[in-house]
Design an enzyme around this catalytic site. Structure first.
Site, PDB file in Angstrom:
ATOM      1  CE  LYS A  58      -2.472  -2.716  -0.514  1.00 25.42           C
ATOM      2  NZ  LYS A  58      -2.479  -4.194  -0.442  1.00 25.42           N
ATOM      3  N   GLY A 188      -0.152 -14.394 -13.182  1.00 25.30           N
ATOM      4  CA  GLY A 188      -1.296 -14.386 -12.272  1.00 25.30           C
ATOM      5  C   GLY A 188      -1.944 -13.018 -12.186  1.00 25.30           C
ATOM      6  CB  ALA A 189      -4.758 -11.437 -13.834  1.00 23.27           C
ATOM      7  N   GLY A 190      -4.352 -12.187 -10.210  1.00 26.09           N
ATOM      8  CA  GLY A 190      -5.098 -12.137  -8.950  1.00 26.09           C
ATOM      9  C   GLY A 190      -4.864 -10.785  -8.287  1.00 26.09           C
ATOM     10  CB  ILE A 192      -0.630 -10.539  -4.965  1.00 28.68           C
ATOM     11  CG1 ILE A 192      -1.173 -10.664  -3.526  1.00 28.68           C
ATOM     12  CG2 ILE A 192       0.865 -10.262  -4.950  1.00 28.68           C
ATOM     13  CD1 ILE A 192      -0.592 -11.813  -2.723  1.00 28.68           C
ATOM     14  N   GLY A 278      -0.609 -17.205  -6.330  1.00 24.93           N
ATOM     15  CA  GLY A 278      -1.330 -17.595  -5.122  1.00 24.93           C
ATOM     16  C   GLY A 278      -0.374 -17.960  -3.996  1.00 24.93           C
ATOM     17  CG  ASP A 319      -2.917 -15.997   5.107  1.00 25.12           C
ATOM     18  OD1 ASP A 319      -4.007 -15.457   5.360  1.00 25.12           O
ATOM     19  OD2 ASP A 319      -2.061 -15.482   4.354  1.00 25.12           O
ATOM     20  CB  ALA A 327      -4.463  -8.789   7.140  1.00 25.00           C
ATOM     21  CG  HIS A 451     -24.346  16.728  -0.968  1.00 28.93           C
ATOM     22  ND1 HIS A 451     -24.219  15.922  -2.077  1.00 28.93           N
ATOM     23  CD2 HIS A 451     -24.250  18.011  -1.410  1.00 28.93           C
ATOM     24  CE1 HIS A 451     -24.070  16.696  -3.152  1.00 28.93           C
ATOM     25  NE2 HIS A 451     -24.087  17.969  -2.775  1.00 28.93           N
TER      26      HIS A 451
HETATM   27  P1  FAD Z   1       1.501 -14.261   8.232  1.00 23.86           P
HETATM   28  O1  FAD Z   1       1.300 -12.822   8.082  1.00 23.86           O
HETATM   29  O2  FAD Z   1       2.131 -15.018   7.114  1.00 23.86           O
HETATM   30  O3  FAD Z   1       2.359 -14.440   9.556  1.00 23.86           O
HETATM   31  C1  FAD Z   1       2.806 -15.666  10.007  1.00 23.86           C
HETATM   32  C2  FAD Z   1       4.033 -15.433  10.869  1.00 23.86           C
HETATM   33  O4  FAD Z   1       4.356 -16.646  11.521  1.00 23.86           O
HETATM   34  C3  FAD Z   1       5.272 -15.025  10.077  1.00 23.86           C
HETATM   35  O5  FAD Z   1       5.916 -13.975  10.712  1.00 23.86           O
HETATM   36  C4  FAD Z   1       6.113 -16.295  10.075  1.00 23.86           C
HETATM   37  O6  FAD Z   1       7.509 -16.024  10.018  1.00 23.86           O
HETATM   38  C5  FAD Z   1       5.751 -16.865  11.445  1.00 23.86           C
HETATM   39  N1  FAD Z   1       5.973 -18.297  11.579  1.00 23.86           N
HETATM   40  C6  FAD Z   1       5.556 -19.289  10.759  1.00 23.86           C
HETATM   41  N2  FAD Z   1       5.912 -20.491  11.255  1.00 23.86           N
HETATM   42  C7  FAD Z   1       6.572 -20.244  12.409  1.00 23.86           C
HETATM   43  C8  FAD Z   1       7.181 -21.061  13.366  1.00 23.86           C
HETATM   44  N3  FAD Z   1       7.156 -22.390  13.252  1.00 23.86           N
HETATM   45  N4  FAD Z   1       7.789 -20.481  14.414  1.00 23.86           N
HETATM   46  C9  FAD Z   1       7.793 -19.133  14.550  1.00 23.86           C
HETATM   47  N5  FAD Z   1       7.221 -18.309  13.670  1.00 23.86           N
HETATM   48  C10 FAD Z   1       6.615 -18.857  12.617  1.00 23.86           C
HETATM   49  N6  FAD Z   1      -4.313  -9.047   3.075  1.00 23.86           N
HETATM   50  C11 FAD Z   1      -5.213  -8.093   3.322  1.00 23.86           C
HETATM   51  O7  FAD Z   1      -6.145  -8.325   4.105  1.00 23.86           O
HETATM   52  N7  FAD Z   1      -5.110  -6.845   2.748  1.00 23.86           N
HETATM   53  C12 FAD Z   1      -4.121  -6.544   1.881  1.00 23.86           C
HETATM   54  O8  FAD Z   1      -4.057  -5.421   1.380  1.00 23.86           O
HETATM   55  C13 FAD Z   1      -3.151  -7.538   1.594  1.00 23.86           C
HETATM   56  N8  FAD Z   1      -2.137  -7.274   0.752  1.00 23.86           N
HETATM   57  C14 FAD Z   1      -1.194  -8.229   0.523  1.00 23.86           C
HETATM   58  C15 FAD Z   1      -0.161  -7.942  -0.350  1.00 23.86           C
HETATM   59  C16 FAD Z   1       0.827  -8.876  -0.608  1.00 23.86           C
HETATM   60  C17 FAD Z   1       1.960  -8.544  -1.552  1.00 23.86           C
HETATM   61  C18 FAD Z   1       0.769 -10.145   0.061  1.00 23.86           C
HETATM   62  C19 FAD Z   1       1.853 -11.175  -0.155  1.00 23.86           C
HETATM   63  C20 FAD Z   1      -0.263 -10.443   0.930  1.00 23.86           C
HETATM   64  C21 FAD Z   1      -1.266  -9.493   1.155  1.00 23.86           C
HETATM   65  N9  FAD Z   1      -2.340  -9.763   2.006  1.00 23.86           N
HETATM   66  C22 FAD Z   1      -3.280  -8.799   2.232  1.00 23.86           C
HETATM   67  C23 FAD Z   1      -2.504 -11.064   2.690  1.00 23.86           C
HETATM   68  C24 FAD Z   1      -2.031 -10.955   4.136  1.00 23.86           C
HETATM   69  O9  FAD Z   1      -0.680 -10.565   4.135  1.00 23.86           O
HETATM   70  C25 FAD Z   1      -2.218 -12.290   4.834  1.00 23.86           C
HETATM   71  O10 FAD Z   1      -3.564 -12.689   4.739  1.00 23.86           O
HETATM   72  C26 FAD Z   1      -1.846 -12.182   6.305  1.00 23.86           C
HETATM   73  O11 FAD Z   1      -0.516 -11.760   6.454  1.00 23.86           O
HETATM   74  C27 FAD Z   1      -2.051 -13.522   7.017  1.00 23.86           C
HETATM   75  O12 FAD Z   1      -1.765 -13.372   8.363  1.00 23.86           O
HETATM   76  P2  FAD Z   1      -1.225 -14.593   9.240  1.00 23.86           P
HETATM   77  O13 FAD Z   1      -0.947 -14.013  10.588  1.00 23.86           O
HETATM   78  O14 FAD Z   1      -2.123 -15.746   9.135  1.00 23.86           O
HETATM   79  O15 FAD Z   1       0.159 -15.042   8.557  1.00 23.86           O
HETATM   80  P1  AMP Z   2      -4.612 -15.509  -6.652  1.00 30.44           P
HETATM   81  O1  AMP Z   2      -4.710 -16.937  -6.196  1.00 30.44           O
HETATM   82  O2  AMP Z   2      -5.872 -14.711  -6.520  1.00 30.44           O
HETATM   83  O3  AMP Z   2      -3.415 -14.808  -6.069  1.00 30.44           O
HETATM   84  O4  AMP Z   2      -4.355 -15.558  -8.201  1.00 30.44           O
HETATM   85  C1  AMP Z   2      -3.352 -16.311  -8.808  1.00 30.44           C
HETATM   86  C2  AMP Z   2      -3.700 -16.467 -10.286  1.00 30.44           C
HETATM   87  O5  AMP Z   2      -2.588 -17.064 -10.968  1.00 30.44           O
HETATM   88  C3  AMP Z   2      -4.910 -17.357 -10.551  1.00 30.44           C
HETATM   89  O6  AMP Z   2      -5.891 -16.610 -11.215  1.00 30.44           O
HETATM   90  C4  AMP Z   2      -4.355 -18.481 -11.434  1.00 30.44           C
HETATM   91  O7  AMP Z   2      -5.258 -18.847 -12.457  1.00 30.44           O
HETATM   92  C5  AMP Z   2      -3.098 -17.858 -12.048  1.00 30.44           C
HETATM   93  N1  AMP Z   2      -2.088 -18.843 -12.479  1.00 30.44           N
HETATM   94  C6  AMP Z   2      -1.643 -19.915 -11.787  1.00 30.44           C
HETATM   95  N2  AMP Z   2      -0.691 -20.594 -12.494  1.00 30.44           N
HETATM   96  C7  AMP Z   2      -0.519 -19.923 -13.674  1.00 30.44           C
HETATM   97  C8  AMP Z   2       0.324 -20.098 -14.842  1.00 30.44           C
HETATM   98  N3  AMP Z   2       1.203 -21.106 -14.946  1.00 30.44           N
HETATM   99  N4  AMP Z   2       0.220 -19.185 -15.855  1.00 30.44           N
HETATM  100  C9  AMP Z   2      -0.644 -18.162 -15.763  1.00 30.44           C
HETATM  101  N5  AMP Z   2      -1.464 -17.950 -14.702  1.00 30.44           N
HETATM  102  C10 AMP Z   2      -1.401 -18.810 -13.666  1.00 30.44           C
END
Ligand code: FAD
Ligand code: AMP
Length: 475
Positions: A58, A188-190, A192, A278, A319, A327, A451
């Site tokens: 962000k 990937g057009a998801g 991220i 993904g 996650d 998050a 408004h």
């Molecule tokens: P994580 O954030 O992955 O945290 C897990 C933590 O546990 C990590 O620090 C890891 O090192 C630690 N850990 C794992 N195993 C162990 C272990 N055995 N011992 C000690 N520590 C351990 N979500 C949104 O809601 N809004 C957004 O705008 C958004 N933008 C994103 C952008 C990007 C580029 C990415 C990659 C993700 C984005 N997400 C967003 C998704 C979001 O980051 C995740 O859904 C969220 O971080 C999940 O939280 P979590 O606590 O489950 O796991």
């Molecule tokens: P998301 O799971 O929302 O982050 O999106 C990931 C996207 O990547 C999905 O829409 C998938 O269809 C796409 N994807 C996965 N593997 C491939 C690949 N080999 N080539 C092109 N797109 C892919």
């Protein structure tokens, strides 16, 4: 320091750290173990979200949008600037500083709520013990009445597109580029892929997004997805649908890739290739033999609706468990579990989880899409309001997109709210609250909206459901 706790949380991402804080607020003794290390080797709390996800993305989306608006939009406002130049090093320094402040904030929050933060790898042993291995290899065993697993997720990698962290990269690497790649490929057009593609497109990259599916943003209401696709195309994002990447390899200082679509195989050369296909649950080294905690076929930790695993006193959130990888979903689960452990009420409403894509225009939604409602067979009605008719959006030079509401025909219940437009992620808050309270469109119709604000679009869309919109023609 005692090694015995009411609660031990493994993982300090947005699911784990709120669980630890709420446990502390509930007067439980609590430790939170986290192993996240940044590229410079330093430990940091906050997990993916703060260090490599939500927050840094962000920060760069904001900076890159300002850069692009300064170039393309300021003149429309009558603001004339000289030659606009990009200082990527300064932009990246700002991004890193925001991340550092936010992750440092967790340390302060832990202290204020009596949470013992421990940096190192945590592993669950049978009998609700957690062994923590520090960076120097030393070990410490914690005894816990309850363990909350919050180990998060990690990017999925493609075997035929070998990650090297320099040319073929993941989303974290792509947030830390120190130069704008001339040609950027994104697989990937998801969510991220689109956010990262937008950042680097605005900063000057020629961006090609390759998506295996024929359908653009299939999880999004298709009226909104179609509108988004039009805008992204206009912005110069070359999104190729039905294009499956078969393989890629680094050649010199570039990446050669091969993808297949309905016409056959094609080659493409890019300077950097981001794999954004993904994420998968991360549980490596988390569970020792004999804990009884089970994973499902896709590697998620198995839990019930209240995040209980099959082992008494062991819970899992975020996650690493089923449900959308967001998050805020993880945060609510973490808080719920910490409340349940303390004997309080706890519940997560999985039907009302907002989603946001932070592109421009922004996309946000909650509840069911029109396609989902149609497929369910329930009779429904739809109302939409274009931001082109919003005075505030016009004043912001942001009259693109719409707010759309899908409601039940029989009892008028709001089933889904979908927004593409300025600050959609903020506007969806009202929609989430409405749906949490099972609002009807009449409830929203009878609620006064200030408004001129963008939020009037939600009000007008609710009116439009019954063909009573005031500021746009009812169809
Ligand atoms: P994580 O954030 O992955 O945290 C897990 C933590 O546990 C990590 O620090 C890891 O090192 C630690 N850990 C794992 N195993 C162990 C272990 N055995 N011992 C000690 N520590 C351990 N979500 C949104 O809601 N809004 C957004 O705008 C958004 N933008 C994103 C952008 C990007 C580029 C990415 C990659 C993700 C984005 N997400 C967003 C998704 C979001 O980051 C995740 O859904 C969220 O971080 C999940 O939280 P979590 O606590 O489950 O796991
Ligand atoms: P998301 O799971 O929302 O982050 O999106 C990931 C996207 O990547 C999905 O829409 C998938 O269809 C796409 N994807 C996965 N593997 C491939 C690949 N080999 N080539 C092109 N797109 C892919």
């Amino acid at each position: 320091m005692s090694d015995s706790f009411d609660v031990v949380v493994i993982g300090a991402g947005p699911a784990g750290y709120p669980a630890a804080i709420r446990a502390g607020q509930n007067k439980l003794s609590v430790a939170c173990v986290d192993e996240w290390k940044n590229f410079d080797g330093t430990y940091a709390f906050g997990g993916t979200c703060l260090n490599a996800g939500c927050i840094p993305s962000k920060a760069l989306l904001e900076s890159s949008e300002l850069f692009q608006r300064a170039k393309d939009e300021f003149a429309v406002h009558g603001i004339k600037l000289g030659d606009i130049k990009l200082d990527l090093a300064a932009m990246q320094k700002r991004r890193a500083a925001i991340v550092k402040t936010m992750t440092g904030g967790i340390t302060a929050l832990f202290k204020a709520n009596g949470v013992v933060g421990i940096q190192g790898h945590g592993q669950l042993l049978p009998g609700n013990k957690v062994v923590v291995t520090a960076a120097d290899g030393s070990q410490r065993t914690l005894q816990a009445k309850n363990v909350i697993l919050a180990s998060g997720s990690t990017p999925i990698r493609l075997k035929t597109v070998p990650h090297d962290g320099k040319f073929i990269v993941d989303s974290w690497n792509a947030l830390e580029f120190d130069a704008v790649p001339a040609r950027l490929g994104v697989i990937g057009a998801g969510v991220i892929g689109l956010e990262l593609g937008s950042v680097w497109r605005r900063l000057g990259s020629e961006v090609t997004v390759l998506e295996a599916l024929e359908n653009f943003l299939p999880m999004v209401d298709q009226t909104i997805a179609k509108e988004a696709q039009r805008h992204f195309k206009k912005q110069g994002l070359d999104i190729k649908l039905g294009a499956k990447v078969l393989r890629a390899e680094v050649k010199g200082a570039a990446v050669d890739l091969v993808y297949a679509d309905a016409q056959g195989e094609h080659q493409l050369q890019v300077d950097k290739l981001v794999v954004a296909v993904g994420r998968r649950p991360f549980t490596e080294g988390l569970l020792a033999e004999g804990t009884g905690v089970e994973l499902d076929a896709r590697g998620f930790i198995q839990v019930d609706d209240h995040c209980r695993t099959g082992t008494t006193g062991v819970w899992a959130v975020g996650d690493a468990v089923r449900g959308p990888m967001l998050a805020h979903k993880g945060k609510e689960e973490g808080v719920m579990v910490a409340d349940l452990i303390a004997g309080h009420f706890g519940e997560v409403n999985y039907k009302v989880i907002p989603s946001v894509i932070y592109t421009a225009p922004e996309i946000a939604w909650v509840g069911q899409t029109e396609e989902q409602v149609k497929a369910s067979g329930r009779a429904y009605k739809v109302g939409a309001f274009p931001f082109a008719a919003s005075g505030r959006a016009r004043a912001m030079e942001a009259g693109q997109g719409m707010a759309k509401i899908v409601a039940a025909k029989d009892d008028d219940e709001v089933l889904g709210i979908h927004v593409i437009g300025p600050m959609a992620g903020e506007l969806i808050g009202e929609a989430v609250l409405a749906m949490e309270y099972s609002a009807s469109t009449e409830d929203i119709q009878r609620t006064m909206h200030a408004h001129p604000t963008l939020s009037e679009a939600i009000h007008e869309a609710a009116l439009a459901v019954d063909k009573k919109a005031i500021d746009s023609i009812n169809r």
